[in-house]
Design an enzyme around this catalytic site. Structure first.
Site, PDB file in Angstrom:
ATOM      1  N   ASP A  42      -5.688  -2.977  -2.863  1.00 42.35           N
ATOM      2  CA  ASP A  42      -5.927  -1.772  -2.078  1.00 42.35           C
ATOM      3  C   ASP A  42      -4.781  -1.612  -1.084  1.00 42.35           C
ATOM      4  O   ASP A  42      -4.363  -2.595  -0.462  1.00 42.35           O
ATOM      5  CB  ASP A  42      -7.271  -1.912  -1.328  1.00 42.35           C
ATOM      6  CG  ASP A  42      -7.587  -0.692  -0.489  1.00 42.35           C
ATOM      7  OD1 ASP A  42      -7.804   0.374  -1.081  1.00 42.35           O
ATOM      8  OD2 ASP A  42      -7.602  -0.801   0.754  1.00 42.35           O
ATOM      9  N   SER A  43      -4.258  -0.406  -0.985  1.00 46.08           N
ATOM     10  CA  SER A  43      -3.183  -0.069  -0.054  1.00 46.08           C
ATOM     11  C   SER A  43      -1.951  -0.944  -0.326  1.00 46.08           C
ATOM     12  O   SER A  43      -1.403  -0.909  -1.423  1.00 46.08           O
ATOM     13  CB  SER A  43      -3.683  -0.179   1.390  1.00 46.08           C
ATOM     14  OG  SER A  43      -2.790   0.459   2.264  1.00 46.08           O
ATOM     15  N   ALA A  44      -1.503  -1.744   0.648  1.00 47.41           N
ATOM     16  CA  ALA A  44      -0.328  -2.597   0.425  1.00 47.41           C
ATOM     17  C   ALA A  44      -0.574  -3.570  -0.723  1.00 47.41           C
ATOM     18  O   ALA A  44       0.333  -3.866  -1.507  1.00 47.41           O
ATOM     19  CB  ALA A  44       0.025  -3.358   1.693  1.00 47.41           C
ATOM     20  N   ALA A  46      -2.364  -2.909  -3.323  1.00 50.80           N
ATOM     21  CA  ALA A  46      -2.221  -2.114  -4.551  1.00 50.80           C
ATOM     22  C   ALA A  46      -0.743  -1.946  -4.900  1.00 50.80           C
ATOM     23  O   ALA A  46      -0.371  -1.974  -6.074  1.00 50.80           O
ATOM     24  CB  ALA A  46      -2.885  -0.754  -4.383  1.00 50.80           C
ATOM     25  N   PHE A  69      -5.844   0.908  -5.691  1.00 44.41           N
ATOM     26  CA  PHE A  69      -6.614   1.813  -4.844  1.00 44.41           C
ATOM     27  C   PHE A  69      -5.789   2.203  -3.621  1.00 44.41           C
ATOM     28  O   PHE A  69      -5.293   1.334  -2.915  1.00 44.41           O
ATOM     29  CB  PHE A  69      -7.921   1.148  -4.413  1.00 44.41           C
ATOM     30  CG  PHE A  69      -8.730   0.647  -5.579  1.00 44.41           C
ATOM     31  CD1 PHE A  69      -9.495   1.516  -6.320  1.00 44.41           C
ATOM     32  CD2 PHE A  69      -8.685  -0.688  -5.952  1.00 44.41           C
ATOM     33  CE1 PHE A  69     -10.227   1.074  -7.412  1.00 44.41           C
ATOM     34  CE2 PHE A  69      -9.417  -1.153  -7.039  1.00 44.41           C
ATOM     35  CZ  PHE A  69     -10.185  -0.265  -7.772  1.00 44.41           C
TER      36      PHE A  69
END
Length: 187
Positions: A42-44, A46, A69
């Site tokens: 998720d985020s970084a 991801a 994500f």
């Protein structure tokens, strides 16, 4: 399925590509012979999962799938001026402001590495103020153009607030993983 939480140095501890090296080492250690290797984040996280999935742990194509994500993809995207602002996360990751033609900027831009054919599931919150949803949509287009199997879900939600227990998101993830594991079993 075995889930391993990958540890990696944060941008305050080391600059790019140290994070990618760390996650690749974690994936290498977690691999189980004959079992699919799926990376997610998720985020970084991801961003890193996509790099490992598209570039491979040891070679392109050795990762079976990626779930990403709310991922930042391209610091130079024209609709994301924050990506080029002093002190932004890209600045911290690279150790300098992202710039066109800069080797580190090119290397950390996910779309630079599409083409290995790894299946990818992308999900993004429509109300994400931290990472524009266009990052996911642009990546989806690049992946499809390069021949990847891509599943995209854009749902209501802010950055960090995608509830993967929601029936629609849970079903999308379940369907994707079922297809990936079935494809690996055929090989």
């Amino acid at each position: 399925m075995r889930v391993v939480h990958a540890r990696y140095r944060l941008s305050g501890e080391a600059t790019w590509p140290a994070q990618l090296d760390d996650v690749r080492a974690e994936a290498r250690a977690a691999r189980l012979p004959g079992r699919p290797l799926v990376v997610a984040g998720d985020s970084a996280g991801a961003h890193l999962a996509l790099h490992v999935g598209l570039r491979g742990v040891d070679a392109p194509g050795d990762v079976d799938a990626v779930l990403a994500f709310e991922t930042p993809v391209d610091p130079l995207a024209p609709d994301w001026p924050r990506g080029r602002a002093e002190g932004n996360p890209w600045h911290q990751l690279l150790g300098h402001l992202p710039a066109p033609g800069d080797p580190a900027t090119v290397d950390c831009t996910v779309t630079t590495h599409v083409g290995a054919g790894t299946p990818v599931l992308l999900a993004h919150g429509l109300d994400d103020a931290a990472v524009p949803v266009t990052q996911t949509l642009g990546l989806a287009a690049a992946l499809v153009a390069a021949g990847h199997r891509v599943h995209v879900t854009v749902a209501d939600g802010e950055h960090g607030r995608l509830d993967l227990r929601r029936p629609d998101l849970a079903a999308a993830v379940r369907r994707f993983l079922t297809q990936v594991t079935a494809a690996v079993a055929v090989r």
